[in-house]
Design a protein around this motif. Structure first.
Motif, PDB file in Angstrom:
ATOM      1  N   ALA A 160       9.278   4.912  14.103  1.00  0.00           N
ATOM      2  CA  ALA A 160       8.788   5.884  13.123  1.00  0.00           C
ATOM      3  C   ALA A 160       7.352   6.315  13.399  1.00  0.00           C
ATOM      4  N   VAL A 161       6.477   5.392  13.749  1.00  0.00           N
ATOM      5  CA  VAL A 161       5.069   5.749  13.943  1.00  0.00           C
ATOM      6  C   VAL A 161       4.894   6.563  15.230  1.00  0.00           C
ATOM      7  N   ALA A 162       5.589   6.191  16.294  1.00  0.00           N
ATOM      8  CA  ALA A 162       5.514   6.972  17.530  1.00  0.00           C
ATOM      9  C   ALA A 162       6.024   8.394  17.311  1.00  0.00           C
ATOM     10  N   GLN A 163       7.102   8.524  16.584  1.00  0.00           N
ATOM     11  CA  GLN A 163       7.648   9.852  16.336  1.00  0.00           C
ATOM     12  C   GLN A 163       6.696  10.687  15.483  1.00  0.00           C
ATOM     13  N   THR A 164       6.037  10.041  14.531  1.00  0.00           N
ATOM     14  CA  THR A 164       5.055  10.745  13.711  1.00  0.00           C
ATOM     15  C   THR A 164       3.877  11.218  14.567  1.00  0.00           C
ATOM     16  N   ALA A 165       3.454  10.404  15.529  1.00  0.00           N
ATOM     17  CA  ALA A 165       2.365  10.785  16.438  1.00  0.00           C
ATOM     18  C   ALA A 165       2.804  11.878  17.404  1.00  0.00           C
ATOM     19  N   LEU A 166       4.069  11.898  17.740  1.00  0.00           N
ATOM     20  CA  LEU A 166       4.599  12.861  18.705  1.00  0.00           C
ATOM     21  C   LEU A 166       4.738  14.265  18.117  1.00  0.00           C
ATOM     22  N   ARG A 167       5.049  14.361  16.855  1.00  0.00           N
ATOM     23  CA  ARG A 167       5.359  15.663  16.248  1.00  0.00           C
ATOM     24  C   ARG A 167       4.206  16.681  16.308  1.00  0.00           C
ATOM     25  N   PRO A 168       2.937  16.297  16.080  1.00  0.00           N
ATOM     26  CA  PRO A 168       1.872  17.307  16.238  1.00  0.00           C
ATOM     27  C   PRO A 168       1.733  17.817  17.672  1.00  0.00           C
ATOM     28  N   VAL A 169       1.976  16.955  18.641  1.00  0.00           N
ATOM     29  CA  VAL A 169       1.925  17.376  20.049  1.00  0.00           C
ATOM     30  C   VAL A 169       3.024  18.404  20.299  1.00  0.00           C
ATOM     31  N   LEU A 170       4.229  18.103  19.824  1.00  0.00           N
ATOM     32  CA  LEU A 170       5.345  19.040  19.999  1.00  0.00           C
ATOM     33  C   LEU A 170       5.099  20.344  19.252  1.00  0.00           C
ATOM     34  N   GLY A 171       4.443  20.249  18.096  1.00  0.00           N
ATOM     35  CA  GLY A 171       4.098  21.456  17.345  1.00  0.00           C
ATOM     36  C   GLY A 171       3.130  22.336  18.119  1.00  0.00           C
ATOM     37  N   PHE A 172       2.106  21.729  18.701  1.00  0.00           N
ATOM     38  CA  PHE A 172       1.142  22.494  19.485  1.00  0.00           C
ATOM     39  C   PHE A 172       1.812  23.130  20.701  1.00  0.00           C
ATOM     40  N   MET A 173       2.821  22.443  21.244  1.00  0.00           N
ATOM     41  CA  MET A 173       3.536  22.963  22.409  1.00  0.00           C
ATOM     42  C   MET A 173       4.552  24.044  22.027  1.00  0.00           C
ATOM     43  N   ASN A 174       4.595  24.406  20.739  1.00  0.00           N
ATOM     44  CA  ASN A 174       5.448  25.465  20.224  1.00  0.00           C
ATOM     45  C   ASN A 174       6.936  25.186  20.406  1.00  0.00           C
ATOM     46  N   THR A 175       7.312  23.903  20.278  1.00  0.00           N
ATOM     47  CA  THR A 175       8.732  23.578  20.283  1.00  0.00           C
ATOM     48  C   THR A 175       9.320  23.904  18.917  1.00  0.00           C
ATOM     49  N   ILE A 176      10.627  23.997  18.869  1.00  0.00           N
ATOM     50  CA  ILE A 176      11.336  24.144  17.601  1.00  0.00           C
ATOM     51  C   ILE A 176      11.915  22.763  17.306  1.00  0.00           C
ATOM     52  N   GLN A 177      11.301  22.065  16.364  1.00  0.00           N
ATOM     53  CA  GLN A 177      11.651  20.671  16.122  1.00  0.00           C
ATOM     54  C   GLN A 177      12.748  20.522  15.075  1.00  0.00           C
ATOM     55  N   MET A 178      13.739  19.674  15.403  1.00  0.00           N
ATOM     56  CA  MET A 178      14.722  19.285  14.409  1.00  0.00           C
ATOM     57  C   MET A 178      14.069  18.179  13.574  1.00  0.00           C
ATOM     58  N   ASN A 179      13.769  18.492  12.326  1.00  0.00           N
ATOM     59  CA  ASN A 179      13.072  17.534  11.465  1.00  0.00           C
ATOM     60  C   ASN A 179      14.010  16.652  10.654  1.00  0.00           C
ATOM     61  N   GLN A 180      15.244  17.050  10.518  1.00  0.00           N
ATOM     62  CA  GLN A 180      16.255  16.252   9.833  1.00  0.00           C
ATOM     63  C   GLN A 180      17.511  16.299  10.688  1.00  0.00           C
ATOM     64  N   ILE A 181      18.122  15.340  10.988  1.00  0.00           N
ATOM     65  CA  ILE A 181      18.129  13.962  10.550  1.00  0.00           C
ATOM     66  C   ILE A 181      17.050  13.207  11.326  1.00  0.00           C
ATOM     67  N   GLU A 182      16.235  12.410  10.641  1.00  0.00           N
ATOM     68  CA  GLU A 182      15.301  11.536  11.337  1.00  0.00           C
ATOM     69  C   GLU A 182      16.064  10.306  11.798  1.00  0.00           C
ATOM     70  N   ALA A 183      15.701   9.794  12.966  1.00  0.00           N
ATOM     71  CA  ALA A 183      16.463   8.675  13.533  1.00  0.00           C
ATOM     72  C   ALA A 183      15.510   7.617  14.092  1.00  0.00           C
ATOM     73  N   TYR A 184      15.199   6.643  13.247  1.00  0.00           N
ATOM     74  CA  TYR A 184      14.361   5.504  13.623  1.00  0.00           C
ATOM     75  C   TYR A 184      15.284   4.289  13.677  1.00  0.00           C
ATOM     76  N   ILE A 185      15.688   3.893  14.865  1.00  0.00           N
ATOM     77  CA  ILE A 185      16.741   2.901  15.023  1.00  0.00           C
ATOM     78  C   ILE A 185      16.148   1.521  15.307  1.00  0.00           C
ATOM     79  N   GLN A 186      16.484   0.554  14.462  1.00  0.00           N
ATOM     80  CA  GLN A 186      16.070  -0.821  14.735  1.00  0.00           C
ATOM     81  C   GLN A 186      17.052  -1.423  15.740  1.00  0.00           C
ATOM     82  N   TYR A 187      16.512  -1.847  16.873  1.00  0.00           N
ATOM     83  CA  TYR A 187      17.353  -2.391  17.935  1.00  0.00           C
ATOM     84  C   TYR A 187      17.643  -3.863  17.669  1.00  0.00           C
ATOM     85  N   LYS A 188      18.906  -4.220  17.818  1.00  0.00           N
ATOM     86  CA  LYS A 188      19.329  -5.624  17.733  1.00  0.00           C
ATOM     87  C   LYS A 188      20.059  -5.947  19.032  1.00  0.00           C
ATOM     88  N   PRO A 189      19.944  -7.172  19.513  1.00  0.00           N
ATOM     89  CA  PRO A 189      20.514  -7.518  20.830  1.00  0.00           C
ATOM     90  C   PRO A 189      21.990  -7.151  21.016  1.00  0.00           C
TER      91      PRO A 189
END
Length: 184
Positions: free
Chosen positions: A121-150
């Motif tokens: 979640a935090v990395a994705q939050t940090a990534l979104r302003p960079v993608l915004g400046f790069m003029n991407t069209i961001q899919m904001n929903q569905i957000e997908a923060y997956i907790q990895y289990k072995p």
């Protein structure tokens, strides 16, 4: 549904990355008409504007693969509560030299996995302003923060939990529809 060619950029450079495993599992869950091609970032040198007048082959290949894709899926880990350095480097290469941003107007979705309870979640939050400046069209929903289990992904690369597989399938279906609406 319109066929969508998705370029996948995996934010981790590690061969055994759990995000690489997630990317592979997502390919298996993809809806009909959605195809994937990995855009490798591991061979890029560190970006410097010194390269702008004579772009190296690795940078040109990255830009060409992004431009050939209808949409981009970023599958990223979280390093130190932010964007992995290799991924940020690739974004810098793709958006330069000034005026030749390969991400301009490109539909983009972000997903990632981490052993932590909030996934990436935090990395994705940090990534979104960079993608915004790069003029991407961001899919904001569905957000997908997956907790990895072995045991999340089996030896064949399939998601083992039916609810997780259903969620990820829904994420991909949403991305396919989003990308179809926004592809150039």
């Amino acid at each position: 549904m319109t066929a969508i060619k998705v370029g996948i950029i995996i934010g981790s450079l590690a061969k055994a990355s759990i995000n690489r495993k997630l990317a592979s599992a997502l390919e298996k869950l993809a809806p009909e008409g959605m195809s994937f091609s990995e855009i490798a970032i591991g061979d890029l040198p560190l970006y410097s504007y010194d390269y702008d007048s004579d772009y190296p082959a690795e940078g040109r290949a990255l830009k060409a693969q992004i431009e050939a894709s209808d949409a981009i899926l970023l599958v990223t880990p979280e390093y130190n509560r932010s964007i992995p350095g290799g991924l940020k480097n690739a974004l810098d290469w793709a958006s330069r030299p000034w005026g030749t941003n390969s991400f301009n107007g490109k539909p983009v979705a972000v997903i990632g996995t981490s052993p932590g309870a909030i996934g990436t979640a935090v990395a994705q939050t940090a990534l979104r302003p960079v993608l915004g400046f790069m003029n991407t069209i961001q899919m904001n929903q569905i957000e997908a923060y997956i907790q990895y289990k072995p045991d999340m992904i089996d030896d064949q690369g399939a998601i083992t939990n039916p609810e997780t597989a259903k969620f990820l399938s829904g994420f991909l279906e949403s991305f396919q529809s989003f990308a179809a609406r926004h592809k150039g």
